[in-house]
Scaffold this motif. Structure first.
Motif, PDB file in Angstrom:
ATOM      1  N   HIS A   1       0.849  -1.190   0.000  1.00  0.00           N
ATOM      2  CA  HIS A   1       0.000   0.000   0.000  1.00  0.00           C
ATOM      3  C   HIS A   1       0.884   1.238   0.000  1.00  0.00           C
ATOM      4  CE1 HIS A   1       1.044   0.012   4.292  1.00  0.00           C
ATOM      5  NE2 HIS A   1       0.588   1.257   4.335  1.00  0.00           N
ATOM      6  N   GLY A   2       0.325   2.344  -0.460  1.00  0.00           N
ATOM      7  CA  GLY A   2       1.088   3.588  -0.471  1.00  0.00           C
ATOM      8  C   GLY A   2       2.335   3.452  -1.325  1.00  0.00           C
ATOM      9  N   TYR A   3       3.436   3.993  -0.796  1.00  0.00           N
ATOM     10  CA  TYR A   3       4.686   3.977  -1.548  1.00  0.00           C
ATOM     11  C   TYR A   3       5.438   2.659  -1.359  1.00  0.00           C
ATOM     12  CZ  TYR A   3       5.766   5.657   3.134  1.00  0.00           C
ATOM     13  OH  TYR A   3       5.809   5.814   4.498  1.00  0.00           O
ATOM     14  N   CYS A   4       6.084   2.248  -2.439  1.00  0.00           N
ATOM     15  CA  CYS A   4       6.977   1.084  -2.436  1.00  0.00           C
ATOM     16  C   CYS A   4       8.230   1.551  -3.169  1.00  0.00           C
ATOM     17  CB  CYS A   4       6.315  -0.096  -3.139  1.00  0.00           C
ATOM     18  SG  CYS A   4       7.327  -1.597  -3.179  1.00  0.00           S
TER      19      CYS A   4
ATOM     20  N   ALA B   1      -1.327   2.372  -4.167  1.00  0.00           N
ATOM     21  CA  ALA B   1       0.064   1.914  -4.199  1.00  0.00           C
ATOM     22  C   ALA B   1       0.786   2.414  -5.449  1.00  0.00           C
ATOM     23  CB  ALA B   1       0.122   0.394  -4.145  1.00  0.00           C
ATOM     24  N   TYR B   2       2.056   2.775  -5.261  1.00  0.00           N
ATOM     25  CA  TYR B   2       2.914   3.107  -6.403  1.00  0.00           C
ATOM     26  C   TYR B   2       4.332   2.638  -6.099  1.00  0.00           C
ATOM     27  CZ  TYR B   2       4.398   7.238  -3.702  1.00  0.00           C
ATOM     28  OH  TYR B   2       4.887   8.072  -2.728  1.00  0.00           O
ATOM     29  N   PHE B   3       5.091   2.422  -7.161  1.00  0.00           N
ATOM     30  CA  PHE B   3       6.399   1.785  -7.081  1.00  0.00           C
ATOM     31  C   PHE B   3       7.416   2.658  -7.805  1.00  0.00           C
ATOM     32  CE2 PHE B   3       2.979  -1.171  -6.938  1.00  0.00           C
ATOM     33  CZ  PHE B   3       3.365  -2.270  -6.190  1.00  0.00           C
ATOM     34  N   ALA B   4       8.609   2.828  -7.210  1.00  0.00           N
ATOM     35  CA  ALA B   4       9.630   3.645  -7.860  1.00  0.00           C
ATOM     36  C   ALA B   4      11.005   3.328  -7.299  1.00  0.00           C
ATOM     37  CB  ALA B   4       9.329   5.135  -7.672  1.00  0.00           C
ATOM     38  N   LEU B   5      12.020   3.595  -8.135  1.00  0.00           N
ATOM     39  CA  LEU B   5      13.414   3.529  -7.711  1.00  0.00           C
ATOM     40  C   LEU B   5      13.992   4.942  -7.795  1.00  0.00           C
ATOM     41  CD1 LEU B   5      14.906   0.339  -9.435  1.00  0.00           C
ATOM     42  CD2 LEU B   5      14.086   0.599  -7.083  1.00  0.00           C
ATOM     43  N   PRO B   6      14.108   5.643  -6.662  1.00  0.00           N
ATOM     44  CA  PRO B   6      14.681   6.990  -6.684  1.00  0.00           C
ATOM     45  C   PRO B   6      16.207   7.004  -6.586  1.00  0.00           C
ATOM     46  CG  PRO B   6      13.846   6.498  -4.498  1.00  0.00           C
ATOM     47  CD  PRO B   6      13.535   5.294  -5.359  1.00  0.00           C
TER      48      PRO B   6
ATOM     49  N   ALA C   1      -0.061   0.934  -9.130  1.00  0.00           N
ATOM     50  CA  ALA C   1      -0.514  -0.449  -9.011  1.00  0.00           C
ATOM     51  C   ALA C   1      -1.375  -0.839 -10.203  1.00  0.00           C
ATOM     52  CB  ALA C   1      -1.300  -0.625  -7.714  1.00  0.00           C
ATOM     53  N   GLN C   2      -2.171   0.110 -10.691  1.00  0.00           N
ATOM     54  CA  GLN C   2      -3.032  -0.182 -11.837  1.00  0.00           C
ATOM     55  C   GLN C   2      -2.203  -0.498 -13.086  1.00  0.00           C
ATOM     56  OE1 GLN C   2      -3.411   2.324  -9.697  1.00  0.00           O
ATOM     57  NE2 GLN C   2      -5.439   2.017  -8.805  1.00  0.00           N
ATOM     58  N   GLU C   3      -1.077   0.226 -13.270  1.00  0.00           N
ATOM     59  CA  GLU C   3      -0.192  -0.073 -14.404  1.00  0.00           C
ATOM     60  C   GLU C   3       0.394  -1.481 -14.264  1.00  0.00           C
ATOM     61  OE1 GLU C   3       2.308   3.466 -15.956  1.00  0.00           O
ATOM     62  OE2 GLU C   3       1.838   3.973 -13.879  1.00  0.00           O
TER      63      GLU C   3
END
Length: 234
Positions: A98-101, A121-126, A160-162
């Motif tokens: 949930h939220g940020y990953c 939820a969203y996913f990223a590599l910063p 998450a939808q993507e």
């Protein structure tokens, strides 16, 4: 608060490390230990990895590294152990996100067998913005290759939808824990010996070794650190 394992046929491992679920070197190792212990317990049929608070995982605790840059080796080893523990767990691991990953969170979700996500939820590599590299190995298990590269270079997130459209997120739901537990119950109802062999066989046919691949990435983070490029890790 911390890393809590709730044992059972469906073992829940809950990360609750305020304010953002960013983990210290010890936290990563504690998580690795909890996952390995769950998988080694013959009573466990499936593991659900989830978190409390605002998001699933914000990666490495940057403040710890700011106070003691010498901990970088310990932090990297801790991340390596946690990601490997999820991948090598003798039973399937469901990541409930949930939220940020972010950063290390992608390492956990990418190595899980199944990902279930909340609508936010969203996913990223910063990492690139922080002068580091890592977990592209695991991001590549969630998104196609060209998108993975774009995400690494630009640090852009995906929803998450993507990921559901790519098939890497099984369900996007407003009832995250309930949905994760429903999927876990379907697995737990199967013959436990067969499920453990299924996990072992699927790992055996993976085209990429995530442990070796991630270890290769980590070498570049050390290089960037030595060159004075590090601005924190995620």
């Amino acid at each position: 608060m911390g890393i809590e394992a709730i044992p059972g046929e469906i073992t829940e491992i809950v990360v609750d490390v305020p304010p953002v679920n960013a983990l210290t070197a010890r936290g990563w190792n504690d998580l690795a230990h909890a996952v390995r212990q769950a998988g080694q317990d013959p009573a466990t049929r499936v593991v659900v990895l989830r978190a409390e608070g605002r998001g699933f995982n914000a990666g490495v605790d940057v403040k710890e590294l700011e106070h003691d840059p010498g901990l970088m080796v310990a932090v990297n080893r801790g991340c390596y152990e946690a990601f490997a523990a999820v991948y090598e767990c003798e039973v399937p691991v469901i990541a409930a996100v949930h939220g940020y990953c972010l950063g290390g969170g992608v390492g956990l979700a990418g190595n899980a067998d199944i990902v279930v996500a909340a609508e936010d939820a969203y996913f990223a590599l910063p990492e690139v913005d922080r002068g580091a590299l890592g977990a592209a190995t695991h991001l590549a298990r969630l998104v196609p290759q060209h998108l993975m590269r774009a995400m690494v270079y630009t640090c852009r997130p995906v929803t998450a939808q993507e990921l559901h459209a790519y098939g890497s997120v099984l369900h996007v739901t407003s009832k995250l824990r309930e949905t994760a537990m429903e999927v876990a119950a379907q697995i737990a109802a199967k013959d436990p010996y067969v499920i453990r062999r299924a996990k072992e066989s699927l790992n055996g046919i993976d085209p990429v070794d995530p442990k070796g691949s991630y270890r290769f990435e980590q070498g570049f983070t050390f290089e960037l650190n030595l060159m004075g490029k590090r601005r924190g890790l995620g």
